[in-house]
Design an enzyme around this catalytic site. Structure first.
Site, PDB file in Angstrom:
ATOM      1  N   ARG A 107     139.910   2.341  31.375  1.00 61.02           N
ATOM      2  CA  ARG A 107     138.577   2.913  31.875  1.00 61.02           C
ATOM      3  C   ARG A 107     137.604   3.696  30.763  1.00 61.02           C
ATOM      4  O   ARG A 107     136.539   3.686  30.917  1.00 61.02           O
ATOM      5  CB  ARG A 107     139.019   4.222  32.580  1.00 61.02           C
ATOM      6  CG  ARG A 107     137.668   4.753  33.685  1.00 61.02           C
ATOM      7  CD  ARG A 107     138.253   5.860  34.351  1.00 61.02           C
ATOM      8  NE  ARG A 107     137.278   6.547  35.463  1.00 61.02           N
ATOM      9  CZ  ARG A 107     136.783   7.729  35.279  1.00 61.02           C
ATOM     10  NH1 ARG A 107     137.266   8.500  34.162  1.00 61.02           N
ATOM     11  NH2 ARG A 107     135.947   8.032  36.179  1.00 61.02           N
TER      12      ARG A 107
ATOM     13  N   ILE B  16     130.397   6.919  37.401  1.00 61.42           N
ATOM     14  CA  ILE B  16     131.578   6.131  37.694  1.00 61.42           C
ATOM     15  C   ILE B  16     132.298   7.112  38.495  1.00 61.42           C
ATOM     16  O   ILE B  16     132.618   8.153  38.091  1.00 61.42           O
ATOM     17  CB  ILE B  16     132.059   5.779  36.312  1.00 61.42           C
ATOM     18  CG1 ILE B  16     133.506   5.026  36.616  1.00 61.42           C
ATOM     19  CG2 ILE B  16     132.339   7.058  35.312  1.00 61.42           C
ATOM     20  CD1 ILE B  16     134.079   4.473  35.097  1.00 61.42           C
ATOM     21  N   SER B  17     132.912   6.619  39.349  1.00 62.59           N
ATOM     22  CA  SER B  17     133.690   7.383  40.431  1.00 62.59           C
ATOM     23  C   SER B  17     134.946   7.731  39.742  1.00 62.59           C
ATOM     24  O   SER B  17     135.613   7.347  38.907  1.00 62.59           O
ATOM     25  CB  SER B  17     134.125   6.399  41.777  1.00 62.59           C
ATOM     26  OG  SER B  17     132.948   6.206  42.473  1.00 62.59           O
ATOM     27  N   LYS B  18     135.597   9.164  40.093  1.00 61.46           N
ATOM     28  CA  LYS B  18     136.845   9.419  39.766  1.00 61.46           C
ATOM     29  C   LYS B  18     137.878   8.342  39.991  1.00 61.46           C
ATOM     30  O   LYS B  18     137.943   7.570  40.883  1.00 61.46           O
ATOM     31  CB  LYS B  18     137.122  10.720  40.557  1.00 61.46           C
ATOM     32  CG  LYS B  18     136.177  11.880  40.503  1.00 61.46           C
ATOM     33  CD  LYS B  18     136.802  13.265  41.063  1.00 61.46           C
ATOM     34  CE  LYS B  18     137.166  13.141  42.633  1.00 61.46           C
ATOM     35  NZ  LYS B  18     137.963  14.411  42.969  1.00 61.46           N
ATOM     36  N   PRO B  19     138.870   8.531  39.282  1.00 60.98           N
ATOM     37  CA  PRO B  19     139.935   7.739  39.416  1.00 60.98           C
ATOM     38  C   PRO B  19     140.576   7.746  40.725  1.00 60.98           C
ATOM     39  O   PRO B  19     141.136   6.886  41.422  1.00 60.98           O
ATOM     40  CB  PRO B  19     140.747   7.824  38.101  1.00 60.98           C
ATOM     41  CG  PRO B  19     140.225   8.373  37.067  1.00 60.98           C
ATOM     42  CD  PRO B  19     139.081   9.261  37.856  1.00 60.98           C
TER      43      PRO B  19
END
Length: 258
Positions: free
Chosen positions: A72, A98-101
């Site tokens: 990431r 970028i979205s949270k994992p």
């Protein structure tokens, strides 16, 4: 009937007539991501993130393995690289994130629960359509669990950034497209799964048309409370089955190219 040839990586969609006639914002230059640093490249760093995801309820081994494989930190700006494996969304430019994992893992796990894969915990998903490429991170994770990924981005700057980020990985089965995600990509249909990183008033009819029987859509959409919630739509031989799940927060789904 012969199957139409698939576009090679990367490919650009031709704008629709309606999109072409709209006013366009000038392209905004976006810095490419930086190379990996030794500390962030450590497998142990990603392993700790995966452990946290499992503790948060992600159980699909395919998803956990994919999240532990894709680096990431290669998709975030150098100033934010030390936060790459924290469970937080991060800015990637042009007002996008970028979205949270955990959100990425949750949505992909839902996608892998499609009717066609029930009882097949080791199998890959088939061809997937991603709406909203962003920096390319989720496309890379999808590549680990699907046979082929088509990803559409409407913002030129992010489309170019994703191309730069993914070039390192040399993913022959990931196809990046500049285009209007609201109309999908009919030439690649039918899709085993469609996943969206932006939320609108409702799921566009084009996505439902392009979804294969036995396939699943996972997308944010407006909820009755005025916010957003995840919706899961399964296309079965009997028709569509919809479920509204937890509240989420994504950028608005928009049409056209900018």
């Amino acid at each position: 009937m012969a199957t139409p040839p698939r576009p090679s990586f990367p490919v650009r969609l031709t704008p629709t007539a309606s999109a072409a006639t709209r006013g366009r914002m000038p392209a905004v230059p976006v810095k490419p991501m930086v190379p990996s640093t030794p500390s962030m490249a450590s497998d142990a760093v990603r392993a700790r993130m995966v452990q946290k995801l499992a503790a948060q309820g992600i159980t699909d081994a395919r998803v956990l393995r994919a999240m532990g494989t894709v680096e990431r930190h290669r998709f975030v700006d150098s100033a934010l690289v030390n936060q790459a494996y924290e469970d937080t969304s991060l800015p990637i430019g042009l007002g996008q994130t970028i979205s949270k994992p955990n959100v990425v893992a949750r949505m992909i796990e839902l996608l892998l629960g499609a009717p066609a894969l029930v009882g097949k915990p080791q199998e890959r998903l088939g061809r997937v359509l991603e709406i909203g490429t962003g920096c390319g991170y989720q496309a890379a994770v999808l590549n680990e669990v699907a046979t082929e990924v088509y990803s559409i981005e409407r913002l030129r700057g992010l489309h170019e950034r994703a191309r730069t980020n993914l070039r390192h990985f040399r993913l022959a089965t990931v196809h990046l497209m500049l285009g209007d995600g609201m109309i999908g990509y009919a030439k690649g249909a039918p899709y085993a799964g469609i996943i969206a990183a932006a939320g609108g008033e409702a799921v566009p009819e084009a996505w439902i048309t392009q979804l294969a029987v036995g396939g699943r859509i996972v997308a944010p959409t407006h909820s009755a409370t005025g916010g957003q919630a995840l919706v899961v739509i399964d296309k079965t031989p009997r028709g569509l089955e919809r479920r509204i799940l937890e509240a989420v927060h994504f950028v608005p789904l928009k049409s056209g190219i900018a």
